[in-house]
Design a protein around this motif. Structure first.
Motif, PDB file in Angstrom:
ATOM      1  N   ALA A 150       0.821  -1.205   0.000  1.00 19.95           N
ATOM      2  CA  ALA A 150       0.000   0.000   0.000  1.00 19.95           C
ATOM      3  C   ALA A 150       0.858   1.260   0.000  1.00 19.95           C
ATOM      4  CB  ALA A 150      -0.930   0.014   1.209  1.00 19.95           C
ATOM      5  N   GLY A 151       2.160   1.120   0.210  1.00 22.73           N
ATOM      6  CA  GLY A 151       3.034   2.284   0.223  1.00 22.73           C
ATOM      7  C   GLY A 151       2.939   3.078   1.503  1.00 22.73           C
ATOM      8  N   ILE A 152       2.489   2.443   2.579  1.00 21.58           N
ATOM      9  CA  ILE A 152       2.420   3.123   3.866  1.00 21.58           C
ATOM     10  C   ILE A 152       3.808   3.068   4.498  1.00 21.58           C
ATOM     11  CG2 ILE A 152       1.478   2.884   6.204  1.00 21.58           C
ATOM     12  CD1 ILE A 152      -1.148   2.038   4.686  1.00 21.58           C
ATOM     13  N   PRO A 153       4.345   4.218   4.946  1.00 21.07           N
ATOM     14  CA  PRO A 153       5.720   4.203   5.455  1.00 21.07           C
ATOM     15  C   PRO A 153       5.877   3.335   6.700  1.00 21.07           C
ATOM     16  CG  PRO A 153       4.728   6.373   5.711  1.00 21.07           C
ATOM     17  CD  PRO A 153       3.785   5.574   4.910  1.00 21.07           C
ATOM     18  N   LEU A 154       6.800   2.393   6.623  1.00 18.82           N
ATOM     19  CA  LEU A 154       7.038   1.448   7.715  1.00 18.82           C
ATOM     20  C   LEU A 154       8.493   1.549   8.150  1.00 18.82           C
ATOM     21  CD1 LEU A 154       5.433  -1.765   6.168  1.00 18.82           C
ATOM     22  CD2 LEU A 154       4.393  -0.296   7.847  1.00 18.82           C
ATOM     23  N   ARG A 155       8.724   1.413   9.450  1.00 18.47           N
ATOM     24  CA  ARG A 155      10.103   1.369   9.933  1.00 18.47           C
ATOM     25  C   ARG A 155      10.710   0.007   9.642  1.00 18.47           C
ATOM     26  NH1 ARG A 155       7.606   4.243  13.948  1.00 18.47           N
ATOM     27  NH2 ARG A 155       8.219   6.414  13.962  1.00 18.47           N
TER      28      ARG A 155
ATOM     29  N   PRO B   9      10.640  -1.629   2.651  1.00 22.40           N
ATOM     30  CA  PRO B   9      10.680  -0.881   3.914  1.00 22.40           C
ATOM     31  C   PRO B   9      11.626  -1.506   4.927  1.00 22.40           C
ATOM     32  CG  PRO B   9       8.424  -1.122   3.184  1.00 22.40           C
ATOM     33  CD  PRO B   9       9.259  -1.901   2.232  1.00 22.40           C
ATOM     34  N   GLY B  10      12.396  -0.668   5.602  1.00 21.29           N
ATOM     35  CA  GLY B  10      13.311  -1.133   6.627  1.00 21.29           C
ATOM     36  C   GLY B  10      14.693  -1.460   6.118  1.00 21.29           C
ATOM     37  N   GLU B  11      14.866  -1.451   4.785  1.00 22.57           N
ATOM     38  CA  GLU B  11      16.167  -1.811   4.232  1.00 22.57           C
ATOM     39  C   GLU B  11      17.139  -0.637   4.386  1.00 22.57           C
ATOM     40  OE1 GLU B  11      15.655  -4.058   0.658  1.00 22.57           O
ATOM     41  OE2 GLU B  11      17.677  -3.570  -0.012  1.00 22.57           O
ATOM     42  N   LEU B  12      18.390  -0.955   4.762  1.00 18.42           N
ATOM     43  CA  LEU B  12      19.397   0.086   4.957  1.00 18.42           C
ATOM     44  C   LEU B  12      19.846   0.622   3.595  1.00 18.42           C
ATOM     45  CD1 LEU B  12      20.989   1.425   7.307  1.00 18.42           C
ATOM     46  CD2 LEU B  12      22.831  -0.163   6.777  1.00 18.42           C
ATOM     47  N   ARG B  31      17.200   4.485   6.310  1.00 19.43           N
ATOM     48  CA  ARG B  31      16.494   3.288   5.872  1.00 19.43           C
ATOM     49  C   ARG B  31      15.291   3.670   5.034  1.00 19.43           C
ATOM     50  NH1 ARG B  31      17.774  -1.584   8.392  1.00 19.43           N
ATOM     51  NH2 ARG B  31      19.342  -1.379  10.039  1.00 19.43           N
ATOM     52  N   ALA B  32      14.900   2.776   4.141  1.00 22.68           N
ATOM     53  CA  ALA B  32      13.725   3.021   3.299  1.00 22.68           C
ATOM     54  C   ALA B  32      12.463   2.836   4.138  1.00 22.68           C
ATOM     55  CB  ALA B  32      13.718   2.060   2.124  1.00 22.68           C
ATOM     56  N   ALA B  33      11.441   3.640   3.864  1.00 20.69           N
ATOM     57  CA  ALA B  33      10.159   3.480   4.551  1.00 20.69           C
ATOM     58  C   ALA B  33       9.097   2.878   3.635  1.00 20.69           C
ATOM     59  CB  ALA B  33       9.682   4.819   5.092  1.00 20.69           C
ATOM     60  N   VAL B  34       9.302   3.000   2.328  1.00 21.02           N
ATOM     61  CA  VAL B  34       8.356   2.411   1.376  1.00 21.02           C
ATOM     62  C   VAL B  34       9.141   1.671   0.300  1.00 21.02           C
ATOM     63  CG1 VAL B  34       6.567   4.170   1.700  1.00 21.02           C
ATOM     64  CG2 VAL B  34       8.331   4.539   0.000  1.00 21.02           C
ATOM     65  N   ILE B  35       8.419   0.875  -0.493  1.00 17.62           N
ATOM     66  CA  ILE B  35       9.064   0.210  -1.626  1.00 17.62           C
ATOM     67  C   ILE B  35       9.530   1.280  -2.600  1.00 17.62           C
ATOM     68  CG2 ILE B  35       8.762  -1.416  -3.517  1.00 17.62           C
ATOM     69  CD1 ILE B  35       6.610  -2.760  -2.105  1.00 17.62           C
ATOM     70  N   GLY B  36      10.746   1.135  -3.097  1.00 19.92           N
ATOM     71  CA  GLY B  36      11.230   2.142  -4.029  1.00 19.92           C
ATOM     72  C   GLY B  36      12.473   1.668  -4.744  1.00 19.92           C
TER      73      GLY B  36
END
Lengths: 293, 202
Positions: A150-155, B9-12, B31-36
């Motif tokens: 969903a592209g919700i920012p996750l830690r 998400p979470g990847e350094l 760290r990444a927060a979304v897929i990108g």
């Protein structure tokens, strides 16, 4: 926790379904399979089948639940009326599912960067289509996939797995019989990068030594599950990429410059759902790629 | 496309503290927060998923929802409601009008004030992912110009992912936009769209 009741759960070092004590059931994960949801995930984990969908960030209804500083996270865990052999009444939440919804919500409240979206709501729906032990853990894993798509920012992408004590031995990933007739059952969710514990629920009793042994198993299993989640997420994009590259090569050969038959992402994920019947998909020659290879 | 990789998400991303959209600072770096897609050399991060965050100066395509005493209530397809005050415009608008407008002000609780509206009459509206808007516009407007000349349509792309299309071949333009959305993360997009449009016009 019915106690052992004379049921033998470990025979010749193998469990009832032929697994070793540190072995997980067979896992298949798929991301982004629903069109109308902002994000979705589907997991087949042994005999569990779990679908999760995420909507949001969206407007909060009812409005008085709004938080002006961050997004509110709402979760609903529900077992389908046909999910197990036991009665589940008329569907809808009951005592058990209300409690699980609460703990699932707290797992995700700790990883979602909710300050980015004040005055909004993020809704997580976990539907247990078929349940066979550790459904809340599978549900958390599916919801993690849904949130990421969903592209919700996750830690971090949360990973959940259960451990328990069967026939005096600590074993990972409890199936239904082991949960019902074992001595203890612990559901744990962790953030794999930081190692933070997001959920810890224990049924039965364990000694200090047994708990530390249990956590060794959990952290090992979490690595495996996390790798599968990441592979399922990356497959969303690599599947499309390979497909287009293949078609480009084909078109070069045939000297046609049309790509109009590139499938939609939804169609790709539909065809990704086929590895259960690999022979048919190979016959059709339409397999984009195996997400969990 | 060397040195780029898809991150989850979470990847350094880097051991340095970088300020990039779609990332967050952690103890050990960024760290990444979304897929990108992350470009290691240029330290650039392009989110592949995510919803639109209203920002001052953005042009959006929106729908007028209600007429108020102080102006117009406008739906800009975010969780937040926007207001177009009467002092910002001399236009007489009515509900369901489609407008192109600029975000003038966003405050801490995301109350949005719009300005400089332009009414878009007729045509069709379609939605693309807000993260794909830069690709649909292209470097120096290359993609949107290609679409406009290729389909003979007038196209307005809002930063919120709402696209307004008017012309003789609206369906072709919408199909092209959908194709851009599907394939935005793969290199050589403009060339691919150009050849696709050529093949469609034959």
């Amino acid at each position: 926790m019915g106690g052992n009741n004379g049921m033998q759960l470990i025979i010749n070092g193998k469990r009832l379904d032929g697994r070793a004590v540190d072995e997980l059931r067979e896992i298949k994960m798929f991301a982004g399979i629903l069109n109308k949801a902002d994000g979705s995930g589907y997991i087949e984990w042994g005999r569990n089948k779990v679908l999760a969908a995420v909507y949001g960030p969206r407007e909060v209804v009812p409005k008085h639940e709004t938080d002006p500083y961050r997004a509110v996270v709402r979760a609903r865990y529900l077992m389908a009326p046909f999910s197990t052999l036991e009665e589940h009444g008329r569907g809808g939440p009951n005592r058990r599912s209300i409690e699980i919804s609460k703990v699932v919500r707290e797992v995700f409240e700790n990883v979602i960067i909710s300050e980015n979206y004040p005055k909004t709501a993020i809704d997580i729906f976990i539907e247990i289509l078929e349940g066979h032990g550790s459904t809340r853990c599978v549900g958390i894993n599916a919801a993690s996939l849904a949130l990421a798509t969903a592209g919700i920012p996750l830690r971090d992408i949360p990973v959940a797995v259960s451990v328990g004590k069967i026939d005096g031995t600590i074993a990972v990933d409890m199936a239904k019989e082991e949960d019902n007739f074992g001595e203890s059952d612990v559901a744990v969710a962790i953030a794999p990068n930081s190692g933070d514990i997001l959920l810890l629920q224990m049924d039965g009793k364990l000694t200090r030594e047994e708990v530390s042994r249990a956590f060794d198993l959990i952290y090992n299993a979490a690595k495996e599950i996390s790798a599968k989640q990441i592979a399922a997420l990356k497959a969303l994009y690599s599947a499309q990429k390979e497909n287009i590259e293949e078609r480009e090569e084909e078109n070069k050969e045939e000297n046609i410059s049309s790509f109009s038959d590139v499938p939609l992402s939804s169609e790709i994920s539909q065809s990704q759902l086929q590895p259960a019947s690999q022979t048919t998909s190979e016959d059709m020659g339409e397999m984009p790629n195996e997400p969990n290879a | 496309m060397a040195n780029t990789r898809i991150v989850v998400p979470g990847e350094l991303l880097s051991s340095k503290q970088l300020k990039l959209r779609g990332t967050y600072p952690s103890k050990d770096g960024t760290r990444a927060a979304v897929i990108g897609i992350y470009n290691e050399e240029e330290e650039k991060f392009v989110p592949l998923k995510g919803s639109y965050v209203p920002t001052v100066g953005d042009k959006v395509v929106a729908v007028v929802t209600e007429e108020k005493v102080i102006g117009y209530g406008v739906d800009i397809f975010t969780p937040y409601k926007a207001l177009l005050p009467s002092r910002m415009t001399r236009l007489r608008l009515s509900p369901n009008d489609i407008i192109e407008s600029e975000i003038i002000e966003v405050n801490e609780v995301k109350d949005i004030i719009l300005g400089r509206p332009r009414v878009l009459r007729g045509g069709r509206v379609t939605f693309i992912s807000p993260t794909k808007v830069p690709r649909a516009i292209g470097k120096k407007n290359s993609m949107i110009q290609l679409l406009q000349t290729g389909t003979g349509c007038e196209i307005v792309i809002g930063k919120n992912g709402v696209v307004w299309v008017r012309g003789k071949n609206e369906q072709l333009a919408i199909d092209a936009l959908m194709k851009i959305e599907r394939e935005a993360h793969i290199a050589g997009l403009t060339d691919r769209i150009q050849s696709w449009l050529m093949s469609q016009q034959r």
